[in-house]
Design a protein around this motif. Structure first.
Motif, short mmCIF file in Angstrom:
data_model
loop_
_atom_site.label_atom_id
_atom_site.label_comp_id
_atom_site.label_asym_id
_atom_site.label_seq_id
_atom_site.Cartn_x
_atom_site.Cartn_y
_atom_site.Cartn_z
N THR A 56 0.87 -1.18 0.00
CA THR A 56 0.00 0.00 0.00
C THR A 56 0.90 1.22 0.00
OG1 THR A 56 -0.14 -0.01 2.42
CG2 THR A 56 -1.89 -1.14 1.21
N PHE A 57 0.51 2.24 -0.77
CA PHE A 57 1.36 3.42 -0.90
C PHE A 57 0.51 4.65 -1.21
CE2 PHE A 57 1.04 1.53 -5.11
CZ PHE A 57 0.82 2.60 -5.95
N GLU A 58 1.13 5.82 -1.05
CA GLU A 58 0.49 7.08 -1.37
C GLU A 58 1.39 7.90 -2.28
OE1 GLU A 58 -1.02 9.31 1.94
OE2 GLU A 58 -1.67 7.51 3.01
N GLY A 59 0.76 8.70 -3.13
CA GLY A 59 1.48 9.53 -4.09
C GLY A 59 0.67 9.64 -5.36
N PRO A 60 1.24 10.18 -6.43
CA PRO A 60 0.55 10.25 -7.72
C PRO A 60 0.47 8.86 -8.34
CG PRO A 60 2.79 11.08 -7.93
CD PRO A 60 2.57 10.81 -6.48
N VAL A 61 -0.63 8.18 -8.10
CA VAL A 61 -0.73 6.74 -8.36
C VAL A 61 -0.43 6.39 -9.81
CG1 VAL A 61 -2.32 4.78 -8.40
CG2 VAL A 61 -2.33 6.35 -6.46
N LEU A 62 -1.05 7.09 -10.77
CA LEU A 62 -0.89 6.70 -12.17
C LEU A 62 0.54 6.93 -12.66
CD1 LEU A 62 -4.25 7.77 -13.86
CD2 LEU A 62 -3.53 5.52 -13.06
N ASN A 63 1.20 8.00 -12.20
CA ASN A 63 2.60 8.21 -12.58
C ASN A 63 3.48 7.09 -12.05
OD1 ASN A 63 1.40 11.09 -12.61
ND2 ASN A 63 3.35 11.34 -13.67
N ARG A 81 -4.94 -1.57 -7.32
CA ARG A 81 -6.28 -1.19 -6.86
C ARG A 81 -6.21 0.22 -6.29
NH1 ARG A 81 -9.80 -1.41 -2.37
NH2 ARG A 81 -8.12 -2.14 -0.98
N GLU A 82 -6.83 1.18 -6.98
CA GLU A 82 -6.83 2.57 -6.52
C GLU A 82 -7.85 2.73 -5.40
OE1 GLU A 82 -6.27 5.73 -9.61
OE2 GLU A 82 -6.82 4.08 -10.94
#
Length: 854
Positions: A692-699, A740-741
């Motif tokens: 699991t992570f956070e940030g600009p997901v698509l980039n 999974r967004e």
């Protein structure tokens, strides 16, 4: 050896030209071929020189007499370094050997062959325990006391041309053809900091005596000063007109000498980075990398060499001299602060950006691509004949989802961010705000940006069109939770809150932390000229034609010196983002935001492809055969074709797209734009890894897929919406990922494999992905959860059991049902960090080569 002392009035040999404050003391002859390296012994009593005549010569200082000649190499001696106690010397030669010499006996005590490639650089550690040799892309760690090779570090992509130990021995700086400086932490030999910036091969690295600064010089004609405490560039000097090949600090750190292929040595006062003196000294470009200069370790003496006479020159540098002729020339420091205006489409950013920059209000359409405005320009006096121009640029970035992948690339070096939100939305007003906060924080996580303080302001726009739908208490809690420094309610139409926002923006800028360029007045003139060209509607021009037009604009006569200065200034302005420099045709795009428009248009076109395949034939792209608003297109087809070529290069370079070759031709694949639904997948056997992570997901997702596909170990097999499968290059095993967004800025990544995938293959796949996420996501939000399903019976081993086994040093666990041994790390392998210096770095190198080849 012959010794020649300059006359007491300081007159020099006819071939030399120097500034006031520089006096020639000695001219030492003896070598009969070009001289390469120069360095004083640690106690300053001996000067070492290496030469193409295959020898190393040692000269008394200050007498200048020849002490010894070290003969033993069979080809040119490229580089040499003293041991810290001055009793030994290490040298490398084109004869593909490294030799350690005993100074007293002038004999070789250890000779080491480097194979097919000669070492280009050798340096001795400050504690005397190890020697580092650069052999092409590999760093050899040598133990001189035991005469052994301790380690070989294969972490660079291009030839390493320069090395430098920090005075305390904590860091080794290494750089070269890769155009990036690596700071290796020397206890574990890990590249802790990677500092990009130069645009051509780096030839020289030098530490300041106190270890606070690292200076680099390169083929891009610039000297760059790096603040090691924050691993960031603080100053760039552009006064040389050819490659900078050598640098050296005076013993007190107050002066820096630089040698260039433009046939000059310049002296810089480090307090202001102003050129205060120069020496005219011929330099052959072919062997520039191996030439050097050296300040004495205790005296204000500088050793250089006269190429024409194969001689060494010793100069006295008077740091207390009055203003020299060089210092009378005005010097300009230029720095700019980058302010970004962010938010979803339709929230009123464009109108607000206009009034913030002093323009009258007008109704605006939604921004496509980006607009850059000058918010403020001031000029201050730094010192006598030194002025600093401070320019604040406001970047208005489009809010449409299709532009986010591109605009994520513009969040580097931001000083202040204004995030505009829909103040009338009572249900979920901060959804877009959270995305941009996370994206900005992720940018801070990059090494090059850690030095720059960032302030984020929350802005409610269009408050004249209705009341703010969010209570102040809720706003305050949101700001505190996300590190937002201030809040403003504005109306561009009515002028409400605009002055207060502008005042807070100015107060938030810390100019002392921003990197600067030290240059002549020419840089600003060229910038003004390019802006005038752009404002007249000229977007694409060759650099040659731009130079001719500039001469006419300034009523100047052409000269090689002026052209060299012009080209240097243009490259610096392009590096700042003032315009784009194409890699072909010597072309400049004066309206660089056009690239954003075309890149975003291609991303939208890929998403809208039939069957949700997320790719476009490259032939269609280069023909302009995709949907794009008419007002965003360049009407001239020939110019548009050039722009499209540059756009494809940008998408590939930033790993937003991947070029795939099939029988039908080349396709541009956009991993973030696949909308084809994924097939049903069974729960995989063996280890299940979830991140699991956070940030600009698509980039993050797009670059991860591209890098894995180009890593050399994994080949792209299939792709669908938020899912991808790879085949291994060995045994054709399957490794895959599912995304999974959870929100716009938070996601979960699940890894899966087939039964052919070995434990070690799974380990490599997992560790490479983990390292990628570490680099590109918010560090505190990255979590890895591991569970195991037994291959034999399907029993699931919990994360708690795995954690307890790990804490006891195990890499496996026995299934409690069938006793099968299940591995959760690669069996028989060592420390992950050590492995990163091997296969992970090799995967990165392969991926980078494939990216650059595209």
């Amino acid at each position: 050896m012959k010794q020649s002392n300059a006359p007491s009035d300081g007159n020099l040999l006819p071939s030399a030209d120097v500034s006031a404050g520089i006096r020639l003391l000695q001219n030492l002859t003896g070598h009969h071929a070009p001289i390469y390296d120069l360095c004083f012994a640690p106690d300053g009593t001996t000067l070492l020189s290496t030469s193409a005549d295959k020898t190393i010569q040692l000269h008394d200082y200050p007498a200048g007499n020849l002490q010894k000649t070290l003969s033993g190499h069979s080809e040119s001696v490229l580089c040499a370094a003293w041991s810290p106690d001055g009793k030994q010397i290490v040298s490398c030669s084109r004869d593909k050997t490294i030799k350690i010499w005993d100074v007293d006996t002038a004999t070789v005590v250890w000779s080491l062959e480097t194979g097919d490639i000669a070492a280009s650089e050798v340096v001795w550690s400050p504690d005397g325990e190890v020697i580092i040799a650069a052999v092409n892309t590999v760093l050899w760690v040598l133990a001189p006391k035991t005469k052994t090779i301790q380690q070989k570090i294969d972490g660079h992509e291009g030839q390493v041309t320069c090395l430098a130990w920090s005075p305390d021995g904590q860091w080794l700086a290494a750089a070269g053809e890769e155009r990036t400086i690596y700071l290796w932490e020397t206890k574990r030999w890990l590249p802790v900091h990677i500092m990009p910036g130069h645009t051509q091969t780096i030839y020289t690295l030098t530490w300041s005596p106190d270890g606070k600064w690292l200076v680099s010089g390169a083929g891009d004609k610039t000297i760059r000063i790096w603040d090691i405490a924050v691993a960031a560039q603080k100053m760039m000097i552009d006064s040389h007109t050819h490659s900078v090949i050598a640098t050296s600090f005076s013993t007190n750190g107050q002066l820096l000498a630089s040698k260039s292929s433009d046939n000059t040595v310049r002296i810089w006062r480090t307090a202001t980075w102003q050129s205060v003196a120069h020496i005219d000294e011929p330099c052959t470009v072919a062997d520039a990398h191996y030439q050097n200069i050296a300040f004495h370790p205790t005296d204000m003496k500088l050793a250089t060499h006269d190429e024409a006479n194969y001689s060494i020159r010793i100069y006295h540098v008077d740091e207390t001299s009055p203003i020299t002729q060089d210092a009378k020339t005005p010097t300009f420091h230029y720095t700019n602060a980058k302010v970004v205006l962010l938010g979803d489409t339709g929230v009123g950013k464009s109108a607000l950006s206009l009034v913030l920059c002093g323009q009258p209000y007008r109704d605006t359409d939604s921004t496509h691509s980006r607009q850059v405005y000058t918010f403020d320009t001031t000029c201050i006096e730094v010192d006598e004949n030194v002025q600093e121009i401070r320019e604040t640029l406001l970047w208005d970035l489009a809010g449409q989802p299709g532009y986010r992948l591109i605009h994520q690339l513009h969040l580097r070096d931001v000083s202040v961010a204004l995030i505009v939100y829909d103040s009338r939305n009572e249900i979920d007003p901060f959804a877009g705000v959270i995305y941009w906060v996370k994206a900005l924080q992720q940018s801070r996580n990059l090494d090059a940006d850690k030095a720059l303080p960032l302030k984020i302001f929350l802005v409610a726009a269009r408050v004249d069109r209705g009341k703010v739908g969010v209570g102040r208490e809720r706003i305050e809690k949101f700001m505190q939770a996300h590190g937002i420094a201030g809040y403003f309610e504005t109306s561009a139409r009515m002028g409400k809150g605009v002055a207060e926002t502008a005042q807070a923006l100015r107060a938030a800028l810390d100019w002392n932390t921003l990197p600067k360029i030290s240059s002549t007045e020419l840089l600003q003139k060229i910038k003004d000229f390019c802006l005038e060209k752009r404002n007249k509607g000229l977007f694409l021009i060759s650099q040659d034609n731009l130079y001719v037009d500039f001469l006419g604009w300034q009523h100047l006569d052409p000269s090689p010196q002026l052209r060299a200065q012009f080209d240097t200034c243009v490259s610096l302005l392009a590096a700042q983002g003032a315009f784009e420099s194409f890699s072909f045709g010597n072309l400049l795009l004066l309206k660089s935001e056009l690239l954003d428009s075309y890149a975003s248009g291609l991303i939208n076109a890929a998403r809208n492809e039939p069957d949700g395949l997320g790719f476009i034939p490259e032939e269609n792209v280069l023909d302009g055969n995709f949907d794009l608003e008419k007002e965003e297109r360049i009407p001239a087809k020939a110019e548009e074709k050039l722009l499209l070529i540059a756009t494809v290069e940008k998408l590939l370079r930033h790993e937003i797209a991947l070029r795939v070759h099939v029988d039908a031709g080349a396709y541009l694949v956009f991993p973030s734009q696949f909308t084809r639904e994924q097939p049903d997948l069974k729960t995989p056997a063996g280890k299940i890894v979830k991140f699991t992570f956070e940030g600009p997901v698509l980039n993050i997702w797009a670059t991860l897929v591209v890098r894995l596909a180009q890593s050399g170990l994994f080949q792209l097999r299939d792709m669908w919406k938020n899912g991808v499968m790879f085949s291994t290059t060995v045994k054709n095993a399957t490794c895959g990922m599912l995304l999974r967004e959870i929100t716009e800025s938070k996601a979960e990544l699940i890894l899966f494999y087939d039964e052919v995938a070995s434990d070690y293959t799974r380990y490599q796949f997992e560790e490479y992905i983990y390292l990628h996420l570490q680099r590109r996501t918010l560090p505190d939000a990255l979590k890895r959860v591991i569970s195991l399903n037994c291959h034999a019976c399907g029993y699931e081993i919990s994360e708690q059991v795995i954690g307890l086994r790990k804490s006891r040093g195990y890499s496996w666990v026995a299934c409690p049902v069938c006793s099968t041994r299940l591995y959760f790390t690669a069996p028989g392998k060592g420390d992950t960090k050590l492995l990163q210096n091997e296969w992970i770095l090799q995967m990165d190198k392969t991926a980078n080569r494939q990216r650059d080849k595209s």
